[in-house]
Write a protein that holds these residues in place. Structure first.
Motif, mmCIF file in Angstrom:
data_model
loop_
_atom_site.group_PDB
_atom_site.id
_atom_site.type_symbol
_atom_site.label_atom_id
_atom_site.label_comp_id
_atom_site.label_asym_id
_atom_site.label_seq_id
_atom_site.Cartn_x
_atom_site.Cartn_y
_atom_site.Cartn_z
ATOM 1 N N ALA A 128 0.858 -1.182 0.000
ATOM 2 C CA ALA A 128 0.000 0.000 0.000
ATOM 3 C C ALA A 128 0.893 1.230 0.000
ATOM 4 C CB ALA A 128 -0.908 0.007 1.219
ATOM 5 N N LEU B 207 -8.402 0.643 -4.527
ATOM 6 C CA LEU B 207 -8.476 1.433 -3.307
ATOM 7 C C LEU B 207 -8.678 0.575 -2.071
ATOM 8 C CD1 LEU B 207 -10.671 4.368 -4.669
ATOM 9 C CD2 LEU B 207 -8.192 4.338 -4.332
ATOM 10 N N GLU B 208 -8.986 -0.733 -2.283
ATOM 11 C CA GLU B 208 -9.156 -1.662 -1.169
ATOM 12 C C GLU B 208 -8.305 -2.897 -1.418
ATOM 13 O OE1 GLU B 208 -13.294 -2.202 0.346
ATOM 14 O OE2 GLU B 208 -13.835 -1.056 -1.447
ATOM 15 N N TYR B 209 -7.835 -3.492 -0.331
ATOM 16 C CA TYR B 209 -7.004 -4.696 -0.424
ATOM 17 C C TYR B 209 -7.783 -5.829 -1.092
ATOM 18 C CZ TYR B 209 -4.158 -8.662 1.208
ATOM 19 O OH TYR B 209 -3.393 -9.814 1.274
ATOM 20 N N GLN B 210 -7.168 -6.435 -2.109
ATOM 21 C CA GLN B 210 -7.721 -7.562 -2.867
ATOM 22 C C GLN B 210 -8.978 -7.211 -3.655
ATOM 23 O OE1 GLN B 210 -8.035 -10.785 0.023
ATOM 24 N NE2 GLN B 210 -5.918 -11.399 -0.362
ATOM 25 N N LYS B 211 -9.284 -5.921 -3.780
ATOM 26 C CA LYS B 211 -10.385 -5.474 -4.631
ATOM 27 C C LYS B 211 -9.796 -4.554 -5.698
ATOM 28 C CE LYS B 211 -13.988 -5.893 -1.098
ATOM 29 N NZ LYS B 211 -15.069 -5.199 -0.351
ATOM 30 N N TYR B 212 -9.197 -5.178 -6.700
ATOM 31 C CA TYR B 212 -8.433 -4.442 -7.703
ATOM 32 C C TYR B 212 -9.266 -4.257 -8.969
ATOM 33 C CZ TYR B 212 -4.942 -6.219 -4.461
ATOM 34 O OH TYR B 212 -4.262 -6.547 -3.325
ATOM 35 N N TYR C 210 -3.609 0.419 -3.243
ATOM 36 C CA TYR C 210 -3.003 -0.904 -3.058
ATOM 37 C C TYR C 210 -2.417 -1.379 -4.387
ATOM 38 C CZ TYR C 210 -5.099 -1.249 1.565
ATOM 39 O OH TYR C 210 -5.432 -1.037 2.875
ATOM 40 N N LYS D 247 -5.486 9.550 -2.105
ATOM 41 C CA LYS D 247 -5.693 8.574 -1.044
ATOM 42 C C LYS D 247 -4.805 7.367 -1.287
ATOM 43 C CE LYS D 247 -10.042 8.485 -2.090
ATOM 44 N NZ LYS D 247 -11.492 8.191 -2.115
ATOM 45 N N LYS D 248 -4.741 6.494 -0.320
ATOM 46 C CA LYS D 248 -3.880 5.308 -0.399
ATOM 47 C C LYS D 248 -4.349 4.374 -1.508
ATOM 48 C CE LYS D 248 -4.186 2.425 3.056
ATOM 49 N NZ LYS D 248 -4.006 1.873 4.419
#
Length: 318
Positions: A50, A81-86, A61, A58-59
């Motif tokens: 990240a 923008l979310e872990y494992q939601k690419y 991933y 914003k951050k």
């Protein structure tokens, strides 16, 4: 060349070995060295970080996936923008000069970086800025890798890469079946006409000057998509022209399980400062064939409205 507007590609010749380039790309931490502002701040797992990004406040991933192919190296970057939601996928392919021109004495590697950006979730900035940022970053990547070999200025390759990309509103299984049958090339390749038997993955054709052309193709799965490779060989002249084609489900390219059809991305190689004597002489020769493929497959799938809407995937019109 008008092309699919949710796809952007950039390329570079790099004076390093394919293996060195591949190892460098496999490490997400190296993005800190050459990107505009992708800075890895927190390692999440072995292949995921990240950090900051050039196009977001914003951050973001970052995830890297290694590609398995017997004839070239490659990776995919995945971002979200979310872990494992690419929802952004960036395939990067590394072609050796010998892949482009068998028997050549040229060293180095040809890098091709493809960006698929979901039209539903992207901000206006992303596609407005992607050409500027990714083109400059590709140049920076080349510089960083060549500096490590001791070079103090940019090396020049013998070839450059150009591409043709189009959206096809038909199931990818239908596209694979249609395009992997060389008999169908007589319908969609208007500069080639069948002139003999199709034997397995090879066939004899004649071009627009009535010259003999042996067409050979190879289809292999890569990641969640397919690579269809064409070689056009002129036996009377000992001349070959190669073109790999990515066939990638729209659902995978844009991280949207409801997106129908597939993206066809054709990669072509051209000698710098040289007009080819045979084969496709310009990128438009490939593009016109792609339009034929789109028209024929969408009709076969019963989708008669999307052709008139253009070359690009438009989620609100499916």
């Amino acid at each position: 060349m008008v092309t699919e507007r949710n796809t952007f590609a950039t390329s570079a010749y790099i004076a390093t070995t394919p293996e060195t380039a591949y190892e460098y790309l496999c490490s997400l931490k190296n993005l800190d060295e050459w990107t505009l502002y992708s800075r890895m701040q927190e390692q999440i797992d072995e292949d995921t970080w990240a950090g900051t990004a050039s196009g977001y406040q914003k951050k973001l991933y970052y995830h890297v996936k290694k590609l398995d192919h017997p004839y070239f190296h490659g990776i995919e970057w995945h971002c979200g923008l979310e872990y494992q939601k690419y929802y952004q996928v960036y395939p990067v392919l590394l072609f050796s000069p010998d892949y482009i021109e068998p028997g050549t004495d040229e060293k180095g590697v040809y890098l091709h970086w493809i960006s698929f950006v979901d039209p539903k979730r992207r901000s206006p900035l992303i596609m407005e800025g992607i050409h500027t940022v990714h083109t400059s970053e590709c140049r920076s990547l080349k510089g960083n890798l060549e500096r490590k070999t001791g070079l103090t200025s940019a090396a020049q390759g013998r070839y450059y890469i150009d591409t043709d990309t189009i959206y096809v509103n038909a199931p990818i299984e239908m596209g694979i079946e249609f395009l992997s049958d060389l008999k169908n090339m007589d319908d969609w390749a208007h500069l080639l006409h069948l002139d003999g038997e199709i034997v397995g993955s090879s066939g004899e054709f004649r071009d627009e000057y009535n010259q003999k052309v042996k067409v050979t193709q190879r289809l292999q799965p890569v990641s969640k998509w397919y690579l269809l490779e064409h070689e056009f060989y002129y036996p009377d002249y000992g001349f070959s022209q190669r073109s790999p084609v990515l066939l990638i489900p729209t659902s995978y390219a844009f991280g949207d399980p409801n997106a129908p059809g597939f993206i066809q991305h054709r990669i072509t190689f051209w000698k710098v400062g040289e007009q080819l004597p045979h084969g496709k002489l310009q990128i438009e020769d490939f593009g016109s064939e792609s339009l034929n493929i789109k028209r024929l497959l969408e009709a076969k799938a019963g989708n008669l409205d999307t052709l008139a809407q253009g070359l690009s995937y438009m989620p609100n019109s499916q």
